[in-house]
Design an enzyme around this catalytic site. Structure first.
Site: not given
Ligand code: PGA
Length: 259
Positions: A11, A13, A103, A105, A175, A181, A221
């Site tokens: 992803n 983003k 997601h 976000e 998640e 992140g 992460s």
């Molecule tokens: P990350 O993001 O690996 O940077 O923690 C995962 C995601 O949001 O799908």
């Protein structure tokens, strides 16, 4: 016990530009194709989720390869006065085969409700796209002991009206919001506990055939250093990767860890 093929998603983003996106994608394709043969794909399904403007260009190189291309979001209508939005048929038109819904976000920054996530999931599936439905609790919800309730509620609403047949085109991504992140990955034990609850929830709605076959990715992460321990858990079927998908070296190492 079903023999599930792990799925590794990248992803991106709101990262990359056209040049760096094409470079990452071509290095992922080179690796995945090198470990695949014509009739035997790599042993993991690999999907890249570039930003909308780059989807078509990235798909032009993933299309002939063993790597798939997906979108990060979609809108719930097929056409009309929805400035800034993108429909399922537009995504299919440029070659996307999969789309993320829910997601964190989008839930927590844009404010998408569980109900809207469910409408998006249904629209995508009805239109012939496969869906990765993302679920996960905040740190406050975890500390209050509400993780499983929150996740199961997100599943109920996110999969509202989805038939057992359509579930063949659904992947769930667990998640935890506090792990995305942040560098704080869930421990394999904590992740496994939630994955078991997710599978049990799917079983209670659709039966054991569906629940045994559905892929449940972990996200938050994931890095080459922690991927193997996560993938060793019996109910973790791959990863949805954000930061570590932005270089082919680390993303390919995570794919390798899943094989
Ligand atoms: P990350 O993001 O690996 O940077 O923690 C995962 C995601 O949001 O799908």
């Amino acid at each position: 016990m079903a023999n599930r093929t792990p799925i590794i998603g990248g992803n991106w983003k709101m990262h990359t530009d056209l040049e760096s996106g094409m470079r990452i994608a071509s290095e992922v394709i080179d690796y995945v194709d090198s470990i695949s043969s014509e009739d035997a794909p790599a042993g993991a399904d690999v999907v890249l989720y570039p930003p909308f403007p780059y989807l078509q260009a990235i798909e032009s190189i993933t299309g002939p390869s063993h790597v798939q291309c997906g979108a990060q979001d979609l809108w719930i209508e097929e056409e009309g006065a929805f400035t800034g939005e993108v429909s399922a048929s537009m995504l299919k038109d440029v070659g996307a085969s999969m789309v993320l819904t829910g997601h964190s976000e989008r839930r927590h920054i844009v404010g998408e409700s569980d109900e809207l996530v469910g409408q998006k999931t249904k629209r995508a599936l009805d239109s012939g796209l496969a869906v990765t439905l993302c679920v996960g609790e905040t740190i406050n919800e975890r500390n209050a002991g509400n993780t499983l309730d929150v996740v199961c509620n997100q599943l109920s609403k996110g999969l509202d009206g989805i038939s057992a047949d359509a579930m063949a085109n659904v992947v769930i991504a667990y998640e935890p919001v506090w792990a995305i992140g942040t560098g704080h990955t869930a421990s394999p034990e904590d992740a496994q506990e939630v994955h078991v609850a997710i599978r049990a929830h799917v079983e209670s709605v659709h039966g054991s055939d569906v629940s045994n076959n559905i892929c449940i990715q972990y996200g938050g992460s994931v890095k080459p250093e922690n991927a193997k321990d996560l993938f060793a858990c019996p109910d973790i079927d791959g990863a949805l990767v954000g930061g570590a998908s932005l270089t082919a070296d680390s993303f390919n190492a995570i794919i390798e860890a899943s094989l």
